[in-house]
Design a protein around this motif. Sequence first.
Motif, mmCIF file in Angstrom:
data_model
loop_
_atom_site.group_PDB
_atom_site.id
_atom_site.type_symbol
_atom_site.label_atom_id
_atom_site.label_comp_id
_atom_site.label_asym_id
_atom_site.label_seq_id
_atom_site.Cartn_x
_atom_site.Cartn_y
_atom_site.Cartn_z
ATOM 1 N N ARG A 172 0.835 -1.207 0.000
ATOM 2 C CA ARG A 172 0.000 0.000 0.000
ATOM 3 C C ARG A 172 0.865 1.251 0.000
ATOM 4 N NH1 ARG A 172 -2.200 -3.837 3.399
ATOM 5 N NH2 ARG A 172 -4.415 -4.334 3.198
ATOM 6 N N GLN A 173 2.006 1.190 0.700
ATOM 7 C CA GLN A 173 2.884 2.351 0.829
ATOM 8 C C GLN A 173 4.339 1.916 0.715
ATOM 9 O OE1 GLN A 173 0.666 5.276 3.893
ATOM 10 N NE2 GLN A 173 1.215 3.347 4.843
ATOM 11 N N VAL A 174 5.152 2.792 0.124
ATOM 12 C CA VAL A 174 6.591 2.559 0.007
ATOM 13 C C VAL A 174 7.308 3.794 0.543
ATOM 14 C CG1 VAL A 174 8.515 2.027 -1.518
ATOM 15 C CG2 VAL A 174 6.210 1.181 -2.071
ATOM 16 N N PHE A 175 8.213 3.569 1.481
ATOM 17 C CA PHE A 175 8.998 4.653 2.054
ATOM 18 C C PHE A 175 10.471 4.413 1.725
ATOM 19 C CE2 PHE A 175 5.301 3.848 4.690
ATOM 20 C CZ PHE A 175 4.735 5.116 4.825
ATOM 21 N N ALA A 176 11.195 5.476 1.481
ATOM 22 C CA ALA A 176 12.629 5.387 1.246
ATOM 23 C C ALA A 176 13.301 6.473 2.075
ATOM 24 C CB ALA A 176 12.953 5.553 -0.232
ATOM 25 N N ILE A 177 14.457 6.128 2.638
ATOM 26 C CA ILE A 177 15.144 7.028 3.563
ATOM 27 C C ILE A 177 16.478 7.454 2.960
ATOM 28 C CG2 ILE A 177 15.920 7.349 5.927
ATOM 29 C CD1 ILE A 177 12.930 6.625 5.647
ATOM 30 N N GLY A 178 16.718 8.755 2.946
ATOM 31 C CA GLY A 178 17.977 9.281 2.439
ATOM 32 C C GLY A 178 18.935 9.634 3.563
ATOM 33 N N LEU A 179 20.226 9.643 3.238
ATOM 34 C CA LEU A 179 21.271 10.063 4.182
ATOM 35 C C LEU A 179 21.133 9.358 5.525
ATOM 36 C CD1 LEU A 179 21.313 13.899 3.431
ATOM 37 C CD2 LEU A 179 22.935 12.168 2.634
ATOM 38 N N ASN A 180 21.070 8.019 5.480
ATOM 39 C CA ASN A 180 20.822 7.287 6.716
ATOM 40 C C ASN A 180 21.983 6.404 7.143
ATOM 41 O OD1 ASN A 180 19.179 6.832 8.950
ATOM 42 N ND2 ASN A 180 18.335 4.945 8.073
ATOM 43 N N TYR A 181 23.132 6.516 6.479
ATOM 44 C CA TYR A 181 24.356 5.871 6.958
ATOM 45 C C TYR A 181 25.380 6.957 7.240
ATOM 46 C CZ TYR A 181 23.053 1.034 5.885
ATOM 47 O OH TYR A 181 22.446 -0.192 5.873
ATOM 48 N N ARG A 182 26.029 6.863 8.375
ATOM 49 C CA ARG A 182 26.983 7.899 8.745
ATOM 50 C C ARG A 182 28.072 8.074 7.698
ATOM 51 N NH1 ARG A 182 25.231 5.315 13.267
ATOM 52 N NH2 ARG A 182 24.445 6.636 14.958
ATOM 53 N N ASP A 183 28.570 6.943 7.154
ATOM 54 C CA ASP A 183 29.643 7.053 6.169
ATOM 55 C C ASP A 183 29.157 7.676 4.863
ATOM 56 O OD1 ASP A 183 28.121 4.825 5.446
ATOM 57 O OD2 ASP A 183 29.784 3.398 5.553
ATOM 58 N N HIS A 184 27.897 7.461 4.503
ATOM 59 C CA HIS A 184 27.346 8.067 3.292
ATOM 60 C C HIS A 184 27.114 9.566 3.487
ATOM 61 C CE1 HIS A 184 25.259 8.599 -0.430
ATOM 62 N NE2 HIS A 184 24.056 8.719 0.121
ATOM 63 N N VAL A 185 26.713 9.964 4.681
ATOM 64 C CA VAL A 185 26.561 11.391 4.968
ATOM 65 C C VAL A 185 27.899 12.099 4.810
ATOM 66 C CG1 VAL A 185 26.008 13.097 6.758
ATOM 67 C CG2 VAL A 185 24.587 11.053 6.504
ATOM 68 N N VAL A 186 28.965 11.468 5.307
ATOM 69 C CA VAL A 186 30.306 12.052 5.212
ATOM 70 C C VAL A 186 30.730 12.196 3.754
ATOM 71 C CG1 VAL A 186 32.746 11.668 5.714
ATOM 72 C CG2 VAL A 186 31.041 11.288 7.490
ATOM 73 N N GLU A 187 30.535 11.123 2.933
ATOM 74 C CA GLU A 187 30.962 11.207 1.540
ATOM 75 C C GLU A 187 30.130 12.210 0.746
ATOM 76 O OE1 GLU A 187 30.645 7.654 -0.818
ATOM 77 O OE2 GLU A 187 28.474 7.494 -0.585
ATOM 78 N N SER A 188 28.933 12.514 1.236
ATOM 79 C CA SER A 188 28.074 13.490 0.575
ATOM 80 C C SER A 188 28.406 14.918 0.985
ATOM 81 C CB SER A 188 26.595 13.201 0.895
ATOM 82 O OG SER A 188 26.228 11.908 0.435
ATOM 83 N N GLY A 189 29.289 15.067 1.974
ATOM 84 C CA GLY A 189 29.690 16.395 2.424
ATOM 85 C C GLY A 189 28.613 17.119 3.195
ATOM 86 N N LEU A 190 27.739 16.367 3.866
ATOM 87 C CA LEU A 190 26.617 16.951 4.593
ATOM 88 C C LEU A 190 26.741 16.648 6.086
ATOM 89 C CD1 LEU A 190 23.836 15.928 2.059
ATOM 90 C CD2 LEU A 190 24.878 18.193 2.311
ATOM 91 N N THR A 191 25.855 17.211 6.868
ATOM 92 C CA THR A 191 25.831 16.942 8.296
ATOM 93 C C THR A 191 24.753 15.909 8.608
ATOM 94 O OG1 THR A 191 24.296 18.789 8.646
ATOM 95 C CG2 THR A 191 26.659 19.249 8.862
ATOM 96 N N LEU A 192 24.914 15.229 9.724
ATOM 97 C CA LEU A 192 23.955 14.194 10.097
ATOM 98 C C LEU A 192 22.560 14.800 10.249
ATOM 99 C CD1 LEU A 192 25.867 12.121 12.804
ATOM 100 C CD2 LEU A 192 25.474 11.518 10.416
ATOM 101 N N PRO A 193 21.550 14.183 9.638
ATOM 102 C CA PRO A 193 20.188 14.718 9.752
ATOM 103 C C PRO A 193 19.653 14.558 11.170
ATOM 104 C CG PRO A 193 20.167 12.600 8.648
ATOM 105 C CD PRO A 193 21.609 12.964 8.811
ATOM 106 N N GLU A 194 18.794 15.495 11.575
ATOM 107 C CA GLU A 194 18.176 15.423 12.894
ATOM 108 C C GLU A 194 16.907 14.577 12.874
ATOM 109 O OE1 GLU A 194 17.591 19.339 14.390
ATOM 110 O OE2 GLU A 194 19.733 19.836 14.387
ATOM 111 N N ALA A 195 16.352 14.365 11.681
ATOM 112 C CA ALA A 195 15.171 13.517 11.505
ATOM 113 C C ALA A 195 15.320 12.801 10.173
ATOM 114 C CB ALA A 195 13.888 14.351 11.530
#
Length: 285
Positions: A76-99
Amino acid sequence: MRVGSRAGRAVLVSPDATAVIDLATASGGRFGPDPRDVFDAWDEVVRWHATADVDYPAHGDGVELAELDAPSPAPRQVFAIGLNYRDHVVESGLTLPEAPTVFTKFVGSFAGPVGDLVLAGETVDWEAELVVVIGRAARDVAIEDAWSHVAGLTVGQDFSERTVQLAGPAPQFSLGKSFAGFAPQGPWLVTPDELADRDRIPIACTVNGRTVQSSSTGQLVFSVPALVAHLSSVLELFPGDVIFTGTPAGVGGARKPPWFLAEGDVVETTIGGIGSLRQVCVQAT
């Protein structure tokens, strides 16, 4: 317990993953054949299976991965989560998400565990992901209770056409990740009790035999229970709903220079204790 989908029918997979048996047949018509009906009755299925004597040698078929579909092929529903691995956040040059960063992959992108991946453009990227399937309706679930709402886990790929995904002025995450075949899953669903450590599961991806991603779900910014709790605080999760939980470091678009998939490339995605996917890249005709 391992549950899959073949030709639109729910199947049980033997503990050694060498045979499958139609669930409706094995249960005498009590469950199935529609996979969604199985998830709607998930607690009953689990109780039945705990005492069932399923004779795979006598009534099962050999496993043919090319015949299998995504374990929950019509959620019925499909959810996908972005920037949810610490190492991927680092390689993306971003800060850890708060939510959690949430988008979707449309069901038209679903595919089984093996097959061709039609390249929708020149910037198609790989993203190995652990996929969660909900087994019990969830609304305002506490983190400590969240695992009890999970039917099981499977392997997924969040293939992404980066040019479409990042086209502005507002990025098109859901569209760029939803071309046909861009959400292969499988080969089957594994219940959490089958895993040695359900919170630290190894995940890896290779392209043409070269390891491009190698991590563990212990790197998740938001764990599986945290995701179920967060999503259910906004809306009800239904049995059979699918959650792509994010990808670790090593995606092609973050490399210097960027590395995208080309005709003939073979992408293999493996999650420990569950299994593997295999896609062969082909050009669109």
